[in-house]
Scaffold this motif. Structure first.
Motif, PDB file in Angstrom:
ATOM      1  N   GLY B 152       0.740  -1.099  -0.039  1.00 34.06           N
ATOM      2  CA  GLY B 152       0.047   0.209   0.019  1.00 34.06           C
ATOM      3  C   GLY B 152       0.812   1.140  -0.012  1.00 34.06           C
ATOM      4  O   GLY B 152       0.763   2.149  -0.855  1.00 34.06           O
ATOM      5  N   GLU B 153       1.862   1.244   0.886  1.00 39.15           N
ATOM      6  CA  GLU B 153       2.718   2.360   0.986  1.00 39.15           C
ATOM      7  C   GLU B 153       3.532   2.703  -0.452  1.00 39.15           C
ATOM      8  O   GLU B 153       3.814   3.775  -0.688  1.00 39.15           O
ATOM      9  N   THR B 154       3.840   1.591  -0.876  1.00 38.51           N
ATOM     10  CA  THR B 154       4.627   1.603  -2.166  1.00 38.51           C
ATOM     11  C   THR B 154       3.860   2.023  -3.188  1.00 38.51           C
ATOM     12  O   THR B 154       4.338   3.141  -3.978  1.00 38.51           O
ATOM     13  N   THR B 155       2.528   1.746  -3.252  1.00 37.47           N
ATOM     14  CA  THR B 155       1.701   2.269  -4.403  1.00 37.47           C
ATOM     15  C   THR B 155       1.325   3.885  -4.058  1.00 37.47           C
ATOM     16  O   THR B 155       1.276   4.557  -5.231  1.00 37.47           O
ATOM     17  N   SER B 156       1.226   4.273  -2.906  1.00 40.57           N
ATOM     18  CA  SER B 156       0.879   5.527  -2.336  1.00 40.57           C
ATOM     19  C   SER B 156       2.131   6.401  -2.882  1.00 40.57           C
ATOM     20  O   SER B 156       2.042   7.341  -3.321  1.00 40.57           O
ATOM     21  N   PHE B 157       3.174   5.893  -2.645  1.00 41.36           N
ATOM     22  CA  PHE B 157       4.617   6.747  -2.953  1.00 41.36           C
ATOM     23  C   PHE B 157       4.522   6.835  -4.486  1.00 41.36           C
ATOM     24  O   PHE B 157       4.831   8.034  -5.135  1.00 41.36           O
ATOM     25  N   TYR B 158       4.666   5.712  -5.193  1.00 40.55           N
ATOM     26  CA  TYR B 158       4.392   5.874  -6.536  1.00 40.55           C
ATOM     27  C   TYR B 158       3.410   6.706  -7.150  1.00 40.55           C
ATOM     28  O   TYR B 158       3.833   7.518  -8.152  1.00 40.55           O
ATOM     29  N   ILE B 159       2.223   6.874  -6.873  1.00 40.12           N
ATOM     30  CA  ILE B 159       1.138   7.716  -7.275  1.00 40.12           C
ATOM     31  C   ILE B 159       1.542   9.188  -7.000  1.00 40.12           C
ATOM     32  O   ILE B 159       1.343  10.087  -7.790  1.00 40.12           O
ATOM     33  N   TYR B 160       2.097   9.125  -5.597  1.00 41.25           N
ATOM     34  CA  TYR B 160       2.628  10.570  -5.253  1.00 41.25           C
ATOM     35  C   TYR B 160       3.239  11.211  -6.232  1.00 41.25           C
ATOM     36  O   TYR B 160       3.334  12.421  -6.748  1.00 41.25           O
ATOM     37  N   ARG B 161       4.430  10.451  -6.696  1.00 36.20           N
ATOM     38  CA  ARG B 161       5.394  10.777  -7.815  1.00 36.20           C
ATOM     39  C   ARG B 161       4.803  11.391  -9.016  1.00 36.20           C
ATOM     40  O   ARG B 161       5.098  12.197  -9.701  1.00 36.20           O
ATOM     41  N   GLN B 162       3.862  10.511  -9.453  1.00 39.25           N
ATOM     42  CA  GLN B 162       2.938  10.628 -10.756  1.00 39.25           C
ATOM     43  C   GLN B 162       2.270  11.970 -10.704  1.00 39.25           C
ATOM     44  O   GLN B 162       2.191  12.716 -11.644  1.00 39.25           O
ATOM     45  N   ILE B 163       1.771  12.298  -9.665  1.00 44.45           N
ATOM     46  CA  ILE B 163       0.637  13.340  -9.638  1.00 44.45           C
ATOM     47  C   ILE B 163       1.406  14.760  -8.954  1.00 44.45           C
ATOM     48  O   ILE B 163       0.618  15.772  -8.936  1.00 44.45           O
ATOM     49  N   GLU B 164       2.402  14.567  -8.252  1.00 38.64           N
ATOM     50  CA  GLU B 164       2.813  15.909  -7.396  1.00 38.64           C
ATOM     51  C   GLU B 164       3.159  16.950  -8.223  1.00 38.64           C
ATOM     52  O   GLU B 164       2.723  18.133  -7.878  1.00 38.64           O
ATOM     53  N   ALA B 165       3.657  16.664  -9.577  1.00 34.07           N
ATOM     54  CA  ALA B 165       3.983  17.876 -10.600  1.00 34.07           C
ATOM     55  C   ALA B 165       2.668  18.688 -10.826  1.00 34.07           C
ATOM     56  O   ALA B 165       2.813  19.775 -11.201  1.00 34.07           O
ATOM     57  N   SER B 166       1.336  17.970 -10.884  1.00 32.78           N
ATOM     58  CA  SER B 166       0.476  18.950 -10.958  1.00 32.78           C
ATOM     59  C   SER B 166       0.154  19.794  -9.993  1.00 32.78           C
ATOM     60  O   SER B 166      -0.880  20.699 -10.311  1.00 32.78           O
ATOM     61  N   GLY B 167       0.640  19.636  -8.966  1.00 32.61           N
ATOM     62  CA  GLY B 167       0.541  20.680  -7.701  1.00 32.61           C
ATOM     63  C   GLY B 167      -0.765  20.283  -6.891  1.00 32.61           C
ATOM     64  O   GLY B 167      -1.274  21.259  -6.160  1.00 32.61           O
ATOM     65  N   CYS B 168      -1.467  19.321  -7.280  1.00 30.25           N
ATOM     66  CA  CYS B 168      -2.546  19.004  -6.374  1.00 30.25           C
ATOM     67  C   CYS B 168      -2.247  18.595  -4.864  1.00 30.25           C
ATOM     68  O   CYS B 168      -1.003  18.430  -4.626  1.00 30.25           O
ATOM     69  N   LYS B 169      -3.113  18.742  -3.969  1.00 29.45           N
ATOM     70  CA  LYS B 169      -2.961  18.570  -2.541  1.00 29.45           C
ATOM     71  C   LYS B 169      -3.143  17.145  -2.608  1.00 29.45           C
ATOM     72  O   LYS B 169      -4.097  16.460  -2.835  1.00 29.45           O
ATOM     73  N   VAL B 170      -2.010  16.428  -1.781  1.00 29.53           N
ATOM     74  CA  VAL B 170      -2.155  14.853  -1.724  1.00 29.53           C
ATOM     75  C   VAL B 170      -2.138  14.482  -0.029  1.00 29.53           C
ATOM     76  O   VAL B 170      -1.374  15.248   0.677  1.00 29.53           O
ATOM     77  N   THR B 171      -3.451  13.909   0.347  1.00 27.96           N
ATOM     78  CA  THR B 171      -3.284  13.519   1.675  1.00 27.96           C
ATOM     79  C   THR B 171      -3.230  12.044   1.708  1.00 27.96           C
ATOM     80  O   THR B 171      -3.656  11.351   0.632  1.00 27.96           O
ATOM     81  N   THR B 172      -3.443  11.532   2.967  1.00 25.41           N
ATOM     82  CA  THR B 172      -3.402  10.281   3.232  1.00 25.41           C
ATOM     83  C   THR B 172      -4.366   9.971   4.444  1.00 25.41           C
ATOM     84  O   THR B 172      -4.635  10.850   5.148  1.00 25.41           O
ATOM     85  N   LEU B 173      -4.996   8.573   4.707  1.00 19.98           N
ATOM     86  CA  LEU B 173      -5.630   8.495   5.728  1.00 19.98           C
ATOM     87  C   LEU B 173      -5.004   8.672   6.990  1.00 19.98           C
ATOM     88  O   LEU B 173      -3.852   8.201   7.203  1.00 19.98           O
ATOM     89  N   ALA B 174      -5.748   9.034   8.089  1.00 21.19           N
ATOM     90  CA  ALA B 174      -5.291   9.134   9.586  1.00 21.19           C
ATOM     91  C   ALA B 174      -5.083   7.705   9.848  1.00 21.19           C
ATOM     92  O   ALA B 174      -5.993   6.680   9.797  1.00 21.19           O
TER      93      ALA B 174
END
Lengths: 203, 203
Positions: B152-174
């Motif tokens: 799960g963490e790996t996938t989250s990190f991969y997706i973050y890398r893919q979308i961070e450039a868009s400048g969107c806000k990225v959050t994760t579950l508490a």
């Protein structure tokens, strides 16, 4: 938590409801299984459904022993090498398969299709007892291989009453400790019966 | 003992083999289930088979969030009252249903259809990550609601890398729920709170 009112697709909901109608399958496991199938290729899903669908018309019953069969006579009843004068009475198809797997029995069977259980609304007329009575004769041995619980005993007794007039030999499975069972772990009923039904020691 | 070579009927054997192909269903349970179905009236068996068969063509996927749906747009994406600027990324349909059941979330979803798992041969290209990237923009918040285990963490990190450039806000579950817990098994309150208390994703 998954509530049945928030299924995203009717087709999925229908499948889950169908699968959860199976004994021992809750709606959550049903959803897991449905989503597993959903991930399979269409032809696999069709194959699965066709195999289940074919249960309705593809499964026949032996006209003699009422065993599940490909035709109107099962392989066992059709086998002339089997002893057709020895009829083992069992509750279900699974019992036949279990006994066959032992390789110890060479007679034929009679599948009752259930057991007398007033609680579950199963009476003698729901079982294939009439067909059994029609099979027995004075030179036949009937082995009552039903479970040892109250319902099994009741059914055995009912069947005995129905067939004793024919003068056939009626036997039942030997009950006692399983081979390799240790006395201290045996339940009192089993241990008590195995003492009461003790047999001559053959060295 | 029941051996697969002593099935009394091919139709029964086919059904048992199909049912035992389901995850967590052994050949013995499969036989129990098949015999249960066999006892049902033909129309019930046909209904069961049809419901499963319909999974192949009857289930569609939302073109936006890839959620299981009746058409090419799911009820959630079609709902104008939902916040379409908040996208909750989940592994599967079950996670969406679990989160919806909490009533705590009013945004939309994106169903990955799995999780990056080299062991199971699941790579990023097997998931709907491309479609997610196409959805995100600077004014969008992406909630990475994946399980807390390594994959799960790996996938989250991969997706973050893919979308961070868009400048969107990225959050994760508490992480109110223990690491390794799966969303569908979390109780409604805990799951609801972890959505409410979502925090900024720190890679």
């Amino acid at each position: 938590m998954i509530s049945p009112d928030n299924y995203p697709s009717k087709a999925l909901k229908d499948a889950v409801e169908a699968i959860s109608s199976l004994p021992g399958v809750g709606s959550r496991s049903a959803l897991r299984l449905a989503l597993h199938l959903l991930k399979q290729p269409a032809d696999k899903i069709h194959h699965f459904a066709a195999a289940v669908d074919n249960l309705a018309e593809g499964v026949h019953y032996c006209r003699t022993c009422m065993m599940v069969s490909d035709g109107d006579q099962c392989a066992i009843c059709a086998d002339s090498r089997r002893d057709h004068k020895t009829i083992c009475v069992v509750e279900s198809v699974r019992d036949v398969m279990s006994i066959e797997a032992t390789g110890q029995y060479h007679g034929v069977y009679h599948v009752l299709g259930g057991i007398i259980s007033p609680i579950n609304g199963v009476g003698p007329s729901d079982l294939t007892i009439k067909q059994l009575v029609a099979r027995v004769a004075a030179d036949v041995e009937v082995i009552l291989a039903l479970s040892g619980d109250v319902e099994g005993e009741t059914t055995s007794f009912y069947i005995y009453r129905q067939i004793e007039a024919s003068g056939c030999k009626v036997t039942t499975l030997a009950r006692g400790l399983g081979f390799g069972d240790e006395l201290e772990y045996a339940d009192t009923l089993t241990l008590g019966r195995s003492i009461a039904n003790r047999q001559a020691f053959k060295p």
